[in-house]
Scaffold this active site. Structure first.
Site, PDB file in Angstrom:
ATOM      1  CG  HIS A  34      -0.234  -0.274   2.520  1.00  0.00           C
ATOM      2  ND1 HIS A  34       0.661   0.608   3.050  1.00  0.00           N
ATOM      3  CD2 HIS A  34      -0.272  -1.330   3.388  1.00  0.00           C
ATOM      4  CE1 HIS A  34       1.133   0.145   4.194  1.00  0.00           C
ATOM      5  NE2 HIS A  34       0.596  -1.043   4.417  1.00  0.00           N
ATOM      6  CD  GLU A  35       0.566   5.573  -2.381  1.00  0.00           C
ATOM      7  OE1 GLU A  35       1.526   6.307  -2.100  1.00  0.00           O
ATOM      8  OE2 GLU A  35       0.413   5.082  -3.519  1.00  0.00           O
ATOM      9  CG  HIS A  37       4.290  -1.676   1.988  1.00  0.00           C
ATOM     10  ND1 HIS A  37       2.973  -2.058   1.988  1.00  0.00           N
ATOM     11  CD2 HIS A  37       4.882  -2.386   2.991  1.00  0.00           C
ATOM     12  CE1 HIS A  37       2.768  -2.946   2.938  1.00  0.00           C
ATOM     13  NE2 HIS A  37       3.894  -3.158   3.570  1.00  0.00           N
ATOM     14  N   GLY A 147       9.449   1.605   8.117  1.00  0.00           N
ATOM     15  CA  GLY A 147       8.436   2.606   8.426  1.00  0.00           C
ATOM     16  C   GLY A 147       8.276   2.836   9.920  1.00  0.00           C
TER      17      GLY A 147
HETATM   18  P1  AMP Z   1       5.129  -5.060   6.424  1.00  0.00           P
HETATM   19  O1  AMP Z   1       4.894  -5.490   5.010  1.00  0.00           O
HETATM   20  O2  AMP Z   1       3.893  -4.796   7.190  1.00  0.00           O
HETATM   21  O3  AMP Z   1       6.126  -5.954   7.128  1.00  0.00           O
HETATM   22  O4  AMP Z   1       5.846  -3.649   6.322  1.00  0.00           O
HETATM   23  C1  AMP Z   1       7.024  -3.464   5.579  1.00  0.00           C
HETATM   24  C2  AMP Z   1       7.601  -2.107   5.894  1.00  0.00           C
HETATM   25  O5  AMP Z   1       6.643  -1.101   5.533  1.00  0.00           O
HETATM   26  C3  AMP Z   1       7.893  -1.931   7.387  1.00  0.00           C
HETATM   27  O6  AMP Z   1       9.118  -1.219   7.528  1.00  0.00           O
HETATM   28  C4  AMP Z   1       6.727  -1.117   7.857  1.00  0.00           C
HETATM   29  O7  AMP Z   1       6.998  -0.319   8.979  1.00  0.00           O
HETATM   30  C5  AMP Z   1       6.454  -0.246   6.634  1.00  0.00           C
HETATM   31  N1  AMP Z   1       5.092   0.265   6.693  1.00  0.00           N
HETATM   32  C6  AMP Z   1       3.949  -0.456   6.834  1.00  0.00           C
HETATM   33  N2  AMP Z   1       2.871   0.364   6.926  1.00  0.00           N
HETATM   34  C7  AMP Z   1       3.357   1.635   6.864  1.00  0.00           C
HETATM   35  C8  AMP Z   1       2.769   2.929   6.931  1.00  0.00           C
HETATM   36  N3  AMP Z   1       1.457   3.092   7.085  1.00  0.00           N
HETATM   37  N4  AMP Z   1       3.573   3.997   6.838  1.00  0.00           N
HETATM   38  C9  AMP Z   1       4.911   3.848   6.685  1.00  0.00           C
HETATM   39  N5  AMP Z   1       5.536   2.659   6.617  1.00  0.00           N
HETATM   40  C10 AMP Z   1       4.780   1.566   6.710  1.00  0.00           C
END
Ligand code: AMP
Length: 281
Positions: A34-35, A37, A147
């Site tokens: 999503h945005e 990422h 993130g």
């Molecule tokens: P995930 O796929 O949930 O493991 O997330 C992958 C990376 O994307 C991690 O570093 C998360 O912190 C980051 N991330 C997920 N959601 C967000 C968000 N809403 N804003 C910024 N970074 C994000």
């Protein structure tokens, strides 16, 4: 954009980039992009010659009763999104590639891995630390992008990089929200319309806590925590796992209002666990 499924191929790809003198930015994800990422990919694209993505739903960071088997997957949509960005390679290993039969080498985070989210998810940060370290060894990036959405994770990763002497710069990017304030998360897809409306209370509570802390009228952190807990509790769909206000470097609980501080919330809405945070400076 190359699609790479094995460790050997990924390492060879990275070595070729390095031989050309190119800097590598790395964005590890679990997919269903999503945005939030996308913002990490954009930042990496700005700061590096080449960007590598990984998509791997890491089983070792999920507890036995958690949503590993249901975790949202959208490989086609992910590939489409990544192909519009400056991403040179997507590393997409399967579980057997990352954890071959007999795998038993884990990183144990200790202390800060056992508080906040770690209190209810006992091996979560050990699983995160293990997979991220392994991914760093495979991709060998100059910079890796995470993130602030997963604030505790960023503190844990900075700590393991420091303590294990891993040669990578950790870049923490701002938390991206929907227009109505809900923190973007792959898990938002689990929410019904009604649950999604209730989820808006999380950001409202964070904003309220921030305004209390900045008002100059609140000294006591426990009073701030009580007030935001009282704001959330009346919603019958939302059950609080924790509301904590901690230091931003060591995640230590603070007693009196001081800055910078991280206000961190985890709730369950139906079967969906959501986390959010705000850093007050
Ligand atoms: P995930 O796929 O949930 O493991 O997330 C992958 C990376 O994307 C991690 O570093 C998360 O912190 C980051 N991330 C997920 N959601 C967000 C968000 N809403 N804003 C910024 N970074 C994000």
């Amino acid at each position: 954009m190359q699609l790479i499924k094995t460790i050997k191929e990924m390492q060879a790809f990275t070595k070729a980039l390095k031989a050309e003198g190119k800097s590598i930015g790395f964005v590890p994800t679990m997919g269903a992009l999503h945005e939030g990422h996308i913002s990490l990919f954009r930042r990496s694209g700005e700061e590096n010659d080449a960007t590598v993505a990984s998509i791997f739903i890491n089983p070792t960071q999920f507890g036995p009763d958690e949503d590993f088997n249901q975790y949202p997957k959208d490989h086609k949509g992910d590939m489409e999104k990544l192909s519009t960005l400056h991403v040179e390679a997507v590393f997409l290993p399967d579980v057997a590639e990352m954890y071959p039969k007999g795998f038993s080498t884990f990183i144990y985070v200790g202390g800060i891995g056992n508080i906040l989210c770690g209190a209810s998810r006992p091996d979560h940060f050990n699983g995160v630390a293990t997979v991220v370290t392994k991914l760093f060894n495979i991709v060998m990036p100059d910079r890796a992008y995470f993130g602030q959405k997963d604030f505790q994770q960023t503190v844990v990763i900075k700590k393991i990089v420091r303590e294990l002497g891993i040669d990578v710069d950790i870049v923490v990017c701002p938390l991206v929200r929907e227009d109505d304030g809900l923190a973007m998360s792959s898990r938002n897809a689990y929410l019904s319309d009604e649950e999604r409306k209730s989820a808006l209370i999380i950001n409202k509570a964070l904003q309220y806590a921030k305004s209390l802390m900045l008002s100059g009228k609140e000294d006591s952190i426990s009073s701030v925590k009580d007030k935001i807990t009282a704001l959330i509790t009346p919603d019958p769909l939302v059950s609080i796992e924790y509301v904590e206000i901690v230091g931003t470097q060591y995640l230590e609980k603070i007693r009196e209002v001081k800055f910078p501080a991280a206000i961190c919330i985890a709730v369950n809405i139906g079967n969906t666990r959501l986390i959010d945070n705000i850093i007050v400076k």
